[in-house]
Design a protein around this motif. Sequence first.
Motif, PDB file in Angstrom:
ATOM      1  N   ASN B   5       0.844  -1.192   0.000  1.00 42.90           N
ATOM      2  CA  ASN B   5       0.000   0.000   0.000  1.00 42.90           C
ATOM      3  C   ASN B   5       0.879   1.242   0.000  1.00 42.90           C
ATOM      4  O   ASN B   5       1.967   1.242   0.576  1.00 42.90           O
ATOM      5  N   ALA B   6       0.397   2.278  -0.633  1.00 40.43           N
ATOM      6  CA  ALA B   6       1.155   3.524  -0.643  1.00 40.43           C
ATOM      7  C   ALA B   6       1.346   4.031   0.788  1.00 40.43           C
ATOM      8  O   ALA B   6       0.404   4.001   1.584  1.00 40.43           O
ATOM      9  N   PRO B   7       2.529   4.484   1.110  1.00 35.27           N
ATOM     10  CA  PRO B   7       2.742   5.038   2.457  1.00 35.27           C
ATOM     11  C   PRO B   7       1.994   6.358   2.613  1.00 35.27           C
ATOM     12  O   PRO B   7       1.706   7.056   1.634  1.00 35.27           O
ATOM     13  N   ALA B   8       1.704   6.690   3.864  1.00 35.74           N
ATOM     14  CA  ALA B   8       0.956   7.920   4.145  1.00 35.74           C
ATOM     15  C   ALA B   8       1.671   9.144   3.589  1.00 35.74           C
ATOM     16  O   ALA B   8       1.028  10.150   3.239  1.00 35.74           O
ATOM     17  N   SER B   9       2.988   9.052   3.459  1.00 34.93           N
ATOM     18  CA  SER B   9       3.762  10.210   3.001  1.00 34.93           C
ATOM     19  C   SER B   9       3.475  10.582   1.547  1.00 34.93           C
ATOM     20  O   SER B   9       3.831  11.682   1.113  1.00 34.93           O
ATOM     21  N   MET B  10       2.826   9.679   0.805  1.00 35.10           N
ATOM     22  CA  MET B  10       2.542   9.999  -0.597  1.00 35.10           C
ATOM     23  C   MET B  10       1.289  10.854  -0.756  1.00 35.10           C
ATOM     24  O   MET B  10       1.029  11.368  -1.854  1.00 35.10           O
ATOM     25  N   TYR B  11       0.521  10.971   0.300  1.00 35.33           N
ATOM     26  CA  TYR B  11      -0.728  11.727   0.216  1.00 35.33           C
ATOM     27  C   TYR B  11      -0.528  13.127   0.801  1.00 35.33           C
ATOM     28  O   TYR B  11       0.169  13.300   1.801  1.00 35.33           O
ATOM     29  N   ARG B  12      -1.178  14.087   0.204  1.00 33.38           N
ATOM     30  CA  ARG B  12      -1.113  15.479   0.701  1.00 33.38           C
ATOM     31  C   ARG B  12      -2.383  15.739   1.520  1.00 33.38           C
ATOM     32  O   ARG B  12      -3.441  16.054   0.969  1.00 33.38           O
ATOM     33  N   THR B  13      -2.264  15.571   2.811  1.00 34.81           N
ATOM     34  CA  THR B  13      -3.451  15.529   3.665  1.00 34.81           C
ATOM     35  C   THR B  13      -3.676  16.770   4.523  1.00 34.81           C
ATOM     36  O   THR B  13      -4.704  16.868   5.183  1.00 34.81           O
TER      37      THR B  13
END
Lengths: 148, 443
Positions: B5-13
Motif C-alpha cells: 500500500n502507498a505510504p501515508a507520506s505519498m498523500y497530501r493531507t
Amino acid sequence: MRPFRLPSGQVIDETTATPINERGIYLAILISFDIDGTLDVGDPPGVLTMEMVRRAQEKGFLIGSCSDRPISGQRAIWEQYNIPIHFAVSKHQLPEVKAQFEAEAYWHIGDREDLDKKYALEAGFEFLWPDEAAEMPWFVSEDSHGDP
Amino acid sequence: MTTQNAPASMYRTTEGLGVWDHKGKVAAVGVGHSPTARRWDGTTEHTLGANSILALRRAIEDAGVSPDQIDGLVLDPVTTTGAHWEAGNAIPMDVVNAYNPTDDPLDGIAKLSAEWILKNMPELTNVKFTMYGPGCMSHAIVVAAQAVGSGQTNTCLVLKGWHNLEGRYNQAGISAADEVSGTYAIGPGRTIWGPPGCYGTALQFAEYCRRYGKTHDMMAPFMANSRRNGLMFPEGYWAQHRPEELTPEDYLAARWIAKPASLFDNDIPIMVSAAYLFTTAERAKDMKQKPVYILNHASSRGTSRSLTPTLDEVQAETGSTGRKILEGAGISVSDISFENMYDGFALFHQFHIEGLGYRGMKFGDALDFYQTDISIEGPNPVLPSGGNIGSGRSRFWMHTDCIQQLQGRAGARSVTGVKPEIAVSGGPMPMGGNFTVWSASPD
C-alpha cells in the motif's frame, strides 16, 4: 391448468378477466407485474413473456407494472412492446393503484420476498411468484388448449 | 515483487503544504475502459481480471506507447464494497486456471493484485514499480501522480476494477456473517444487521435541509442532469444497457431507503474496469493523445467523534479539502472550468462542491444552485460526467470525464458553456477521499 379462485371465493374456470359480481357488474381483475426477475425483458430475465402479458391485456385484465425501475423507463418498455397499460408505479405505490382502480381482485407478481411479496400483501394484493403466475389461466391464449 | 500500500507520506493531507512540487510535471494521456455489465456472468471472458486486462491494453493503445515503455502499475486491489464472495461458495477453478493464477484463487475474480495483472499481461516486461492505492480510483490516481512526479516510475498504468456478483449488495459473505469483529456490523451499509449504506449521508442531508430550509425535492434537477450526462457517456452502464432518463417525476416517485435518501440517491453496482496511462509531462509530448496535466492532488482524512459524522464535521472537512485542492494547485476557485466531485451517494455531492466553493458557493447554497442551468451547455456545469448516477457505480467516471473534456474527446458530453481548461475530480466521501486538479496546460 390451476383452478383460479378469487379472494371472494368465486371460482373462475374460464380465462375471462371480467367476472360478474353479485351486483351484476362486470369487474376486471387487476394484475401488477414486477419487471426485473419477473418479465422476460427484465434484468435478470423472468419466466413471464411479454406475449403472455399481452394475452392478459387483450382479455381485458387491468394490467400495469410495479417496479424499482424509473416510471418513465417502465412506460418505455410497454410502449416498445405496444402493450397498453393502466398504471406504472414504484414498489411502494400499490396502495395508490388499489385506490385508483375498482377491481374484482388485485394481484401482484414478483420475484422478491422483501420488495414484492411484502409490499403486495401490505397493500391488500394477492401475491404470486413468477413461476406460479405462469401457470395461471390469465396468460393462456384462446386456442392454446391450456398451454401458456 | 510484493506490492505494498502507498505510504501515508505519498498523500497530501494537510493544509499549508504550498504548491505541489510536481505541479504540471505529470500528465494523463491514455484512457481505457472495459464494457460494463450488471453482474459477472460466470464466464472466463468476463471476469474482473479480463475486464482489467482489456482496460489496460486499451489505455496503452490509446496513449500510443509500446508496452515495454511502461515501468509502473498502481491499482486498488479491493474490487467491491458490497459484493463479497460467500465463504462456502465453490470457486470455479476452470475459470481460475484459464489465467495464470496467484496463490489466491479469487484473485482476478473478486479481488485483484498487481501480481495477477503482471502474470497475465506478458507484454508488460519492464514494470519495476507497483503500488496499491486502496479504496478507489481516486486513491490510485494520487498515488500514481506522486510516484511519477517523484521519479519512482516514468510511465505508469493506473487501474481500478470492479466486480459484482449474483445476489444483493452487502448481503453476502462478511455482510451476512453471524459474527463480525468490533463495530463493523453497525456501520452503515456493511452488513444486513446494520443500517443501509446511505444512512449516514441521509442523516447529514436531513440536518442540511433543516438548517438551510431546503427539501429533498430540490435534488431532482441535479439527478436528471446527471443521468442526462451519463447517457452521453458511451463507456457507462446506463448508456450501454438501459438508456433511460431519470426524470424529476421518476426521482420523486422513488421509495425511501433511509429517508430522506431514496432509491435513486444510491447507485447501481456493476462490473467495469478503467485504466489510465500517466507519464511525465516531457514524455507525454510525444504520445498519441493530448496530455492532461496534473496541477495538484489533495487528500482528506477526516475523523468524526462518533460512528456517523455530523453535518458540522462534514462541512469542516470539505471546507479544508477545498482549501487544500486550491492551495496545492496554486489557483483560485474561479480558475476551475467545471467540477466532477463524487456522487455516490447523490446526497453528498453538494457537500463536496460547497466545500470547494465552486462558483462562489457557500454552505447551504447548492440546492438553490441546482435550480439554475447546471447543464454542460451552460456557464456553470455540475458533474458533466454524470458520475455514478449517470453511469453506474465505478467511482471513476468523474476522472475519465475530466481527462476526456480537457483532451477535447468528450463527444456529445463536451462542455460548451465554458472553455475546458481546469477541472477537479475526486472522492469518495466528504470525510475521506482523494482529489485531483487537472489542466489543459502545465501552468
